[in-house]
Design a protein around this motif. Structure first.
Motif, PDB file in Angstrom:
ATOM      1  N   ASN A   1       0.846  -1.194   0.000  1.00 14.12           N
ATOM      2  CA  ASN A   1       0.000   0.000   0.000  1.00 14.12           C
ATOM      3  C   ASN A   1       0.881   1.244   0.000  1.00 14.12           C
ATOM      4  O   ASN A   1       1.684   1.429   0.915  1.00 14.12           O
ATOM      5  N   PRO A   2       0.770   2.125  -1.005  1.00 17.79           N
ATOM      6  CA  PRO A   2       1.607   3.325  -1.014  1.00 17.79           C
ATOM      7  C   PRO A   2       1.330   4.255   0.156  1.00 17.79           C
ATOM      8  O   PRO A   2       2.155   5.110   0.477  1.00 17.79           O
ATOM      9  N   GLU A   3       0.191   4.079   0.820  1.00 18.06           N
ATOM     10  CA  GLU A   3      -0.116   4.891   1.991  1.00 18.06           C
ATOM     11  C   GLU A   3       0.521   4.320   3.257  1.00 18.06           C
ATOM     12  O   GLU A   3       0.405   4.910   4.326  1.00 18.06           O
ATOM     13  N   GLY A   4       1.163   3.136   3.136  1.00 20.59           N
ATOM     14  CA  GLY A   4       1.976   2.640   4.233  1.00 20.59           C
ATOM     15  C   GLY A   4       1.440   1.462   5.011  1.00 20.59           C
ATOM     16  O   GLY A   4       2.183   0.769   5.691  1.00 20.59           O
ATOM     17  N   LYS A   5       0.137   1.176   4.952  1.00 19.21           N
ATOM     18  CA  LYS A   5      -0.423   0.084   5.742  1.00 19.21           C
ATOM     19  C   LYS A   5      -1.066  -0.941   4.817  1.00 19.21           C
ATOM     20  O   LYS A   5      -1.823  -0.592   3.916  1.00 19.21           O
ATOM     21  N   GLY A   6      -0.766  -2.216   5.064  1.00 15.90           N
ATOM     22  CA  GLY A   6      -1.395  -3.273   4.298  1.00 15.90           C
ATOM     23  C   GLY A   6      -0.860  -3.371   2.882  1.00 15.90           C
ATOM     24  O   GLY A   6       0.256  -2.939   2.580  1.00 15.90           O
ATOM     25  N   SER A   7      -1.674  -3.952   1.995  1.00 17.40           N
ATOM     26  CA  SER A   7      -1.252  -4.159   0.620  1.00 17.40           C
ATOM     27  C   SER A   7      -2.418  -3.926  -0.330  1.00 17.40           C
ATOM     28  O   SER A   7      -3.589  -3.986   0.064  1.00 17.40           O
ATOM     29  N   ILE A   8      -2.075  -3.683  -1.576  1.00 19.97           N
ATOM     30  CA  ILE A   8      -3.058  -3.507  -2.646  1.00 19.97           C
ATOM     31  C   ILE A   8      -3.148  -4.843  -3.381  1.00 19.97           C
ATOM     32  O   ILE A   8      -2.123  -5.428  -3.729  1.00 19.97           O
TER      33      ILE A   8
END
Length: 304
Positions: free
Chosen positions: A232-239
């Motif tokens: 995730n580019p926002e830092g948490k988890g994944s896309i």
């Protein structure tokens, strides 16, 4: 001995100068000439609005937390955290001072298709021109026409917060040399018109790969992992992986995907969450044929 050393030193300096000059010439900003944008005619504002929603412009450029009509005030200010620093999304409203009101179609088109700003500077690829370069000139002209109908905002976004050496824009020319091109992300044999339309939307204005594709240490896509999921580019988890090989979406039909993009509900009756919730709301505004085209493309890309 001294003379030999001096000659050696001069040769070294000369090679450094030649190397730097070659690097600059190869990686210098290369905007399209103004003549390229001169004869596109009056924009189709209705189509420009559709391109606007396909591109999800409001998701990044509206003020954080904006709702309703406020989402059309593209005042900027959203902070995008990344491994390279924090990017602050700019104001792209028609305001003459804080936004794009003083820009021309050529200025806007070169930002979209060449990653070059109004002053001729390289733009950071946090603005996804690496995807937008695949857009048609017509769609860019129409989008520009629509943006000029939106409300003005005088908000001035703060400058990017980037540590050395990422604050050196000249180095972006090297990044472009390595990664920036307008070629298809994948080649799909015997693609019909629906798949081609979906490919255009996903790889171009929709810029889906910007989140769904993993990157290397310099921020370039891993080309053999197109849409295979990423941190995730926002830092948490994944896309998630959205190719046909996905553990989650691999069993979805094209109809399931199109319905998800319209309603936000999965076949298992889960709902879109996180940043995808905003993406889904934007895509829901597109014609059903476009959602069906996106679904057809996602079923046709190589499984990862």
């Amino acid at each position: 001995m001294v003379a030999r050393f001096v000659r050696w030193l001069l040769c070294l300096v000369g090679l450094v100068i030649i190397g730097f000059a070659t690097f600059y010439v190869v990686t210098a900003p290369s905007p399209l000439p103004a003549s390229h944008w001169a004869n596109l005619g009056d924009p189709d504002i209705k189509n420009g609005e559709q391109v606007f929603w396909a591109g999800g412009c409001t998701s990044c450029h509206a003020a954080p937390g904006a709702q309703g009509d406020a989402k059309l005030v593209l005042s900027g200010g959203l902070a995008l955290n990344s491994p390279f620093g924090t990017f602050h999304v700019p104001n792209i409203s028609p305001d003459e001072n804080a936004g794009l009101g003083s820009w021309t179609l050529a200025d806007f088109g070169n930002a979209m298709k060449r990653g070059v700003g109004k002053k001729g500077e390289h733009l950071y690829p946090a603005f996804p021109y690496g995807s937008y370069t695949r857009m048609s000139d017509k769609d860019i002209n129409d989008l520009w026409g629509f943006l000029k109908t939106l409300p003005k905002s005088s908000n001035v976004a703060p400058p990017h917060e980037l540590p050395f050496p990422f604050d050196i824009r000249l180095a972006l020319g090297g990044w472009k040399f390595l990664y920036f091109n307008d070629q298809p992300r994948v080649v799909i044999a015997n693609a019909d018109d629906k798949i081609k339309r979906g490919q255009y939307l996903v790889e171009g204005p929709g810029h889906c790969g910007e989140c769904h594709t993993p990157r290397d240490g310099l921020g370039g896509f891993l080309r053999d992992q197109w849409l295979a999921g990423a941190p995730n580019p926002e830092g948490k988890g994944s896309i998630p992986d959205i190719t046909p090989g996905s553990k989650k979406m691999g069993n979805w039909s094209a109809g399931d995907i199109a319905n998800y993009l319209e309603t936000g509900f999965t076949p298992e009756y889960d709902s879109a969450g996180g940043s995808m919730a905003e993406v889904q709301k934007n895509i829901a505004r597109l014609p059903a044929s476009d959602r069906e085209a996106i679904a057809a493309y996602l079923k046709a890309v190589p499984a990862r």
